[in-house]
Design an enzyme around this catalytic site. Structure first.
Site, PDB file in Angstrom:
ATOM      1  CD  GLU A  27       1.621  12.336   4.953  1.00  0.00           C
ATOM      2  OE1 GLU A  27       1.509  11.095   4.807  1.00  0.00           O
ATOM      3  OE2 GLU A  27       0.665  13.111   4.864  1.00  0.00           O
ATOM      4  CD  GLU A  68       5.536   8.376   1.240  1.00  0.00           C
ATOM      5  OE1 GLU A  68       4.323   8.672   1.392  1.00  0.00           O
ATOM      6  OE2 GLU A  68       5.922   7.236   0.945  1.00  0.00           O
ATOM      7  CD  GLU A  75      -1.737   9.502   0.418  1.00  0.00           C
ATOM      8  OE1 GLU A  75      -1.401   9.990   1.523  1.00  0.00           O
ATOM      9  OE2 GLU A  75      -1.579   8.303   0.128  1.00  0.00           O
TER      10      GLU A  75
END
Length: 120
Positions: A27, A68, A75
């Protein structure tokens, strides 16, 4: 009744660290936010502000990383369910992004207030 193995501290810690390694590896947003935290951390320890203010600065930075991580989990689950564009999938991802946005906004506000209060 849940289909879940007995709690094992070592295994659960291993899973958590595996997840952390994975998010750092894959990420880019998390990597950027982590680097910002690493760069700002020395500032917190060397600046002359109260312990409570230092805690607020650390907590808000950690909040961004936590947000995050939550966003990345959302996601990944959405992508696991479907890679096709679906309005509900998009909405779920947007909500995840808003978690990060709000945490960054809160962090900027807290940092701004503390810095302005102590250095103006």
């Amino acid at each position: 009744m849940r289909n879940q193995p007995k709690y094992n501290f070592i295994k659960n810690t291993t899973y958590a660290l595996s997840g952390l390694r994975d998010i750092i590896k894959h990420e880019s947003s998390f990597k950027i936010e982590l680097m910002i935290c690493v760069l700002l951390m020395p500032f917190i320890f060397f600046v002359d502000i109260s312990l409570v203010e230092k805690l607020f600065l650390v907590i808000t930075m950690a909040g961004v990383l936590i947000a995050e991580t939550i966003n990345s989990a959302i996601e990944r689950v959405v992508d696991l369910v479907t890679l096709e564009h679906h309005p509900m999938a998009g909405r779920a991802k947007d909500v995840g992004s808003s978690i990060v946005f709000l945490s960054i906004g809160l962090s900027v506000i807290v940092w701004g207030i503390i810095l302005i209060k102590n250095f103006s």
